[in-house]
Design an enzyme around this catalytic site. Structure first.
Site, PDB file in Angstrom:
ATOM      1  CG  ASP A  91      -0.290  -0.029   2.541  1.00 36.75           C
ATOM      2  OD1 ASP A  91       0.948   0.148   2.598  1.00 36.75           O
ATOM      3  OD2 ASP A  91      -0.983  -0.212   3.539  1.00 36.75           O
ATOM      4  CB  SER A  92       0.280   4.645  -1.078  1.00 34.11           C
ATOM      5  OG  SER A  92      -0.777   5.144  -0.265  1.00 34.11           O
ATOM      6  N   GLY A  93       0.946   3.804   2.108  1.00 32.10           N
ATOM      7  CA  GLY A  93       1.241   4.404   3.410  1.00 32.10           C
ATOM      8  C   GLY A  93       0.214   5.437   3.830  1.00 32.10           C
ATOM      9  CG  PHE A  95      -6.118   3.436   5.048  1.00 36.67           C
ATOM     10  CD1 PHE A  95      -7.352   4.039   4.887  1.00 36.67           C
ATOM     11  CD2 PHE A  95      -6.015   2.393   5.958  1.00 36.67           C
ATOM     12  CE1 PHE A  95      -8.455   3.636   5.622  1.00 36.67           C
ATOM     13  CE2 PHE A  95      -7.109   1.976   6.698  1.00 36.67           C
ATOM     14  CZ  PHE A  95      -8.331   2.601   6.527  1.00 36.67           C
ATOM     15  CG  ASP A 145      -5.221   6.866  -1.573  1.00 38.62           C
ATOM     16  OD1 ASP A 145      -4.384   6.451  -0.743  1.00 38.62           O
ATOM     17  OD2 ASP A 145      -6.337   6.343  -1.717  1.00 38.62           O
ATOM     18  CG  ASP A 265      -5.963  -5.637   1.657  1.00 33.91           C
ATOM     19  OD1 ASP A 265      -6.505  -4.830   0.884  1.00 33.91           O
ATOM     20  OD2 ASP A 265      -5.680  -5.351   2.835  1.00 33.91           O
ATOM     21  CB  CYS A 303     -11.477 -27.558   6.717  1.00 32.51           C
ATOM     22  SG  CYS A 303     -10.052 -26.460   6.529  1.00 32.51           S
ATOM     23  CB  CYS A 305      -6.449 -26.157   7.241  1.00 32.39           C
ATOM     24  SG  CYS A 305      -7.171 -26.043   8.888  1.00 32.39           S
ATOM     25  CB  CYS A 308      -9.891 -28.927   9.954  1.00 35.93           C
ATOM     26  SG  CYS A 308     -10.567 -27.283  10.218  1.00 35.93           S
ATOM     27  CG  HIS A 334      -9.682 -23.013   9.901  1.00 42.04           C
ATOM     28  ND1 HIS A 334     -10.219 -24.069   9.201  1.00 42.04           N
ATOM     29  CD2 HIS A 334     -10.679 -22.091  10.010  1.00 42.04           C
ATOM     30  CE1 HIS A 334     -11.485 -23.796   8.914  1.00 42.04           C
ATOM     31  NE2 HIS A 334     -11.785 -22.608   9.399  1.00 42.04           N
TER      32      HIS A 334
HETATM   33 ZN   LIG Z   1      -9.467 -25.956   8.661  1.00 44.17          ZN
END
Ligand SMILES: [Zn+2]
Length: 374
Positions: A91-93, A95, A145, A265, A303, A305, A308, A334
């Protein structure tokens, strides 16, 4: 090799495609985990990749203050420094200066502020933001911006948007000729359709490799955000990636993709993973809750992951309550895995012209809620 974007399929306003960069391809719609301080908290970079992430986001504001862009450059750039070889967007910084720094002073030239870490004085201008993002070695650079918090009156939003458009031109001029790297412009204008159009027109005139819808997810609520997304992405070029900054919850993401957004994001999956909150197909699950204490079942049986596949709800509950580090590690993994599966599901649905079906199943499953307690 250069930076390019190709659309593979569309379904209504939803799109799926691929952004090609010298550091690898980014499948869209894409979710970018946030690596604020050169790390996605609680995750090894190879684990982030295993969740399916093609690209990470880095924060200019944090990195310029600590360890500094110049130091990262001396150490070989951000990719090498944090051991992530794939694309990085910074990002540009702007925000974060507005949300974190103190004693900010905004002028036509840029922003001066005091660091939230040690009180030291700094300045970011469009030119300095481009320099920092170049020193970091970012693949996708954001124009500098200014974003007013909503609600704000129309005059304030218009004035701020026009300043951001002048800064967008200065960002373009300072970015220079960097083959393989992209500069994205940021549309502003709050919830005012004509101001959004004026901003989009100015950005198209300057010309960018991609465009962000900025100034949303700043307190306006989902309904107002979707209202703006009903027209804002359509004001931006069809043939370039469109990025919605800082969004969001799973249902925000599905609604944004439906309206033509390609990239997003958010800190939510990683941040909530560190507080015992899990995001699943059935909605949000709070592992702190005592109902999980004796539950030998996985968080989500579908799931794959590690949290899980190898642990029970009872174990996750125990490590969350005991504030063990593995709690944040497992739940962040997860959550990022779930977010990437969500993106993959949407990409497949758009390619199969079944986004409406996907959306209906997504909402139906969440409406069922978590599995019955034992
Ligand atoms: Zn999971």
């Amino acid at each position: 090799m250069s930076f390019s974007f190709s659309l593979n399929a569309t379904d209504g306003a939803a799109r799926t495609g691929v952004i090609s960069t010298p550091r690898g391809e980014i499948r869209t719609p894409a979710f970018m985990p946030v690596g604020t301080a050169a790390t996605v908290k609680a995750m090894m970079p190879e684990s982030v990749r295993q969740t399916g992430a093609d690209i990470l986001l880095g924060n200019t504001y944090h990195l310029m203050l600590r360890p500094s862009a110049e130091r990262i450059d001396r150490l070989g750039g951000l990719h090498k420094f944090m051991n992530w070889e794939r694309p990085i967007l910074t990002d540009s910084g702007g925000f974060q200066v507005m949300s974190l720094a103190s004693l900010r002073k905004l002028t036509e030239k840029g922003v001066t502020f005091k660091s939230h870490i040690d009180g030291s004085k700094h300045e970011i201008t469009p030119e300095r933001s481009m320099e920092i993002q170049k020193l970091l070695g970012s693949d996708i650079v954001m124009a500098f911006d200014e974003c007013p918090a909503l609600p704000a009156d129309r005059e304030r939003i218009a004035e701020s948007m026009r300043l951001s458009m002048r800064w967008a031109q200065r960002s373009r001029d300072a970015f220079g000729d960097r083959p393989g790297h992209a500069l994205f412009g940021i549309q502003q204008g709050g919830l005012e359709r004509d101001l959004r159009e004026e901003s989009a027109e100015k950005l198209r005139e300057i010309g960018f490799e991609g465009y962000a819808v900025g100034g949303l997810a700043v307190g306006e609520g989902q309904e107002a955000m979707f209202g703006c997304l009903d027209y804002a992405p359509g004001q931006l070029p069809q043939d370039k990636p469109r990025y919605l900054m800082g969004v969001g919850k799973p249902d925000d993401i599905v609604g944004a993709v439906k309206r033509g957004i390609d990239m997003m994001d958010c800190v939510l999956p990683s941040r909530s993973g560190r507080t015992g909150q899990a995001w699943t197909r059935r909605g949000q699950v709070n592992l702190r809750n005592a109902r999980h204490a004796d539950d030998p079942r996985p968080l989500d049986e579908a799931c794959s992951c590690p949290a899980c596949a190898r642990y029970s709800r009872a174990y996750l509950h125990h490590v969350v309550r005991s504030q063990e580090m593995i709690a944040g590690m497992l739940l962040t993994w997860h959550n990022l895995h779930y977010y990437q599966e969500l993106m993959g599901g949407m990409r497949a649905a758009i390619a199969a012209q079944d986004f409406a079906g996907f959306e209906a199943r997504f909402h139906a499953q969440r409406a069922e809620g978590d599995i019955e307690r034992l």
